[in-house]
Design an enzyme around this catalytic site. Sequence first.
Site, PDB file in Angstrom:
ATOM      1  N   TYR A 122      31.249  28.938  13.136  1.00 21.46           N
ATOM      2  CA  TYR A 122      31.335  29.445  14.500  1.00 21.46           C
ATOM      3  C   TYR A 122      29.979  29.983  14.934  1.00 21.46           C
ATOM      4  CZ  TYR A 122      33.060  31.527  18.765  1.00 21.46           C
ATOM      5  OH  TYR A 122      33.261  31.828  20.087  1.00 21.46           O
ATOM      6  N   ASN A 206      32.790  37.934  18.022  1.00 19.99           N
ATOM      7  CA  ASN A 206      33.265  39.204  18.571  1.00 19.99           C
ATOM      8  C   ASN A 206      34.494  39.689  17.804  1.00 19.99           C
ATOM      9  OD1 ASN A 206      35.426  37.687  19.508  1.00 19.99           O
ATOM     10  ND2 ASN A 206      34.676  37.574  21.598  1.00 19.99           N
ATOM     11  N   THR A 229      27.260  45.004  14.432  1.00 23.64           N
ATOM     12  CA  THR A 229      26.047  45.039  13.626  1.00 23.64           C
ATOM     13  C   THR A 229      25.525  46.460  13.476  1.00 23.64           C
ATOM     14  OG1 THR A 229      23.885  43.980  13.301  1.00 23.64           O
ATOM     15  CG2 THR A 229      24.418  44.710  15.535  1.00 23.64           C
ATOM     16  N   GLN A 251      18.636  46.662  17.544  1.00 24.19           N
ATOM     17  CA  GLN A 251      19.971  46.308  17.057  1.00 24.19           C
ATOM     18  C   GLN A 251      21.069  46.916  17.904  1.00 24.19           C
ATOM     19  OE1 GLN A 251      19.008  43.585  15.163  1.00 24.19           O
ATOM     20  NE2 GLN A 251      20.994  44.087  14.285  1.00 24.19           N
ATOM     21  N   HIS A 254      22.968  44.891  20.577  1.00 23.27           N
ATOM     22  CA  HIS A 254      23.991  43.895  20.265  1.00 23.27           C
ATOM     23  C   HIS A 254      25.312  44.199  20.946  1.00 23.27           C
ATOM     24  CE1 HIS A 254      22.843  40.781  17.315  1.00 23.27           C
ATOM     25  NE2 HIS A 254      21.869  41.600  16.998  1.00 23.27           N
ATOM     26  N   GLU A 319      24.397  47.328   7.130  1.00 22.55           N
ATOM     27  CA  GLU A 319      24.086  45.895   7.134  1.00 22.55           C
ATOM     28  C   GLU A 319      22.584  45.638   7.004  1.00 22.55           C
ATOM     29  OE1 GLU A 319      24.846  42.103  10.159  1.00 22.55           O
ATOM     30  OE2 GLU A 319      24.917  44.164  10.917  1.00 22.55           O
ATOM     31  N   HIS A 320      21.797  46.222   7.892  1.00 25.11           N
ATOM     32  CA  HIS A 320      20.341  46.074   7.879  1.00 25.11           C
ATOM     33  C   HIS A 320      19.704  47.420   7.543  1.00 25.11           C
ATOM     34  CE1 HIS A 320      21.826  43.213  11.042  1.00 25.11           C
ATOM     35  NE2 HIS A 320      21.078  42.375  10.348  1.00 25.11           N
ATOM     36  N   ASP A 353      16.937  38.092  11.429  1.00 28.65           N
ATOM     37  CA  ASP A 353      17.969  37.531  12.298  1.00 28.65           C
ATOM     38  C   ASP A 353      17.635  36.125  12.768  1.00 28.65           C
ATOM     39  OD1 ASP A 353      19.743  39.600  12.198  1.00 28.65           O
ATOM     40  OD2 ASP A 353      19.345  40.375  14.203  1.00 28.65           O
ATOM     41  N   HIS A 412      54.392  30.301 -23.974  1.00 31.25           N
ATOM     42  CA  HIS A 412      52.951  30.292 -24.228  1.00 31.25           C
ATOM     43  C   HIS A 412      52.689  30.201 -25.739  1.00 31.25           C
ATOM     44  CE1 HIS A 412      52.664  31.612 -20.086  1.00 31.25           C
ATOM     45  NE2 HIS A 412      51.336  31.750 -20.144  1.00 31.25           N
TER      46      HIS A 412
END
Length: 423
Positions: A122, A206, A229, A251, A254, A319-320, A353, A412
């Site tokens: 996506y 989203n 983000t 950032q 976003h 994340e970053h 990015d 078994h």
Amino acid sequence: MGTYLKKGDVVQASYASSEEAVYHTVKEVIQEIGVGKDGAVRKISEQFDHWSPEHFRLSEEQIGEIIARVPQQVKEDIRFAQQQIRNFAEKQLATVQDLEVETLPGVILGHKHIPVASVGCYIPGGRYPMVASAHMSILTAKVAGVKRVIACTPPIKGEIPAATICAMAFAGADEIYVLGGIQAMAAMALGTETIRPVDMLVGPGNAYVAEAKRQLFGKVGIDLIAGPTEVLVIADHTADAEMVAVDLLGQAEHGPTSPAALVTTSESLARETLLEIERQLQVLPTADIAGVAWRDYGTVLVVDSIEEALIEADKLAYEHVEVLTEQPDYFLENMTNYGALFLGPETNVAYGDKAIGTNHTLPTKGAARYTGGLWVGKFLKTCTYQRCTKDASKLVGEYVSRLCEIENFMGHKEQADLRVRRY
């Protein structure tokens, strides 16, 4: 203990009700597409995107015409970015080795790395058509050896996003669909009369796309569930407020729920950054989004030492993470919870990015505590195998027989006993 000069404050009740509404909308759409297939996809695409072309899939001729309309400089920039991402992905793949080892005399164990057969990618659109996501998902899957990679991206205000389609084609997508949102995710995962289902879904999106991935997981594999983000800047007295503010707001733009945090050993830098952010918001074209994110989710924490900064950074697990300190490698060597590190003032999140070569699909909302981001290895299944000689089978069988009896697994046990008797 650190001192907060600013701390994000969110009204959780309204956020929870929003999540509940997203959950029910996604569930209804997935169920509708599961039954109605192509007809439902078209109906929902018209409803959400006012988009109902003759075919959602672009033909080779259409793709060629779209690429021809893209400015040459844009095409060259896309190729540059993809060259960097392909090169790093190929180097990563080279570290992933098959294994075969004799663990006992006559006992051979091994594993093979087998690419997922088909993947759906996506590529988000909307206010920010994320062209780079084509490189990060489609191209990386192809490097991993995935045979069939299909990709969806939404129309933007009733138009086909040419640069995004160009990037998808250059990255090697086998099928390209102009289709967005939940309907794209459900169509790729469940299949329709005209879209063969895939084995795995990847890519950001989203809240509706993220929730669709959550609900479809199990029917298909996924890379991860990405939330808003996040960026953390770790800085000391050597950093400057202008750069810190730029990188935080870069950032925050976003979305209005994107957290941005500064953890610093310098109170003067912290206070200068707060002023600099307000100054930059007066001129930033995306201040309508970044300003809200900073107001509600922005954090500034002053700590006493770099060691304390490390502790706080690992708690956040963002994340970053940008490191603007005298010795950034201290964090490379000691930090454990992050999606991607950006070491020193010469690099930044935007590089990661868009073009430098590392993947931008990364864990959020604390997921960096237990997973990394998207890479070639996410598209590989590590599958084990074993073989034995007769003598080895007899040896192992005697142990297994007794262990199965402890657990009352008599069927078994007989599997083992049969080999012991035979060999």
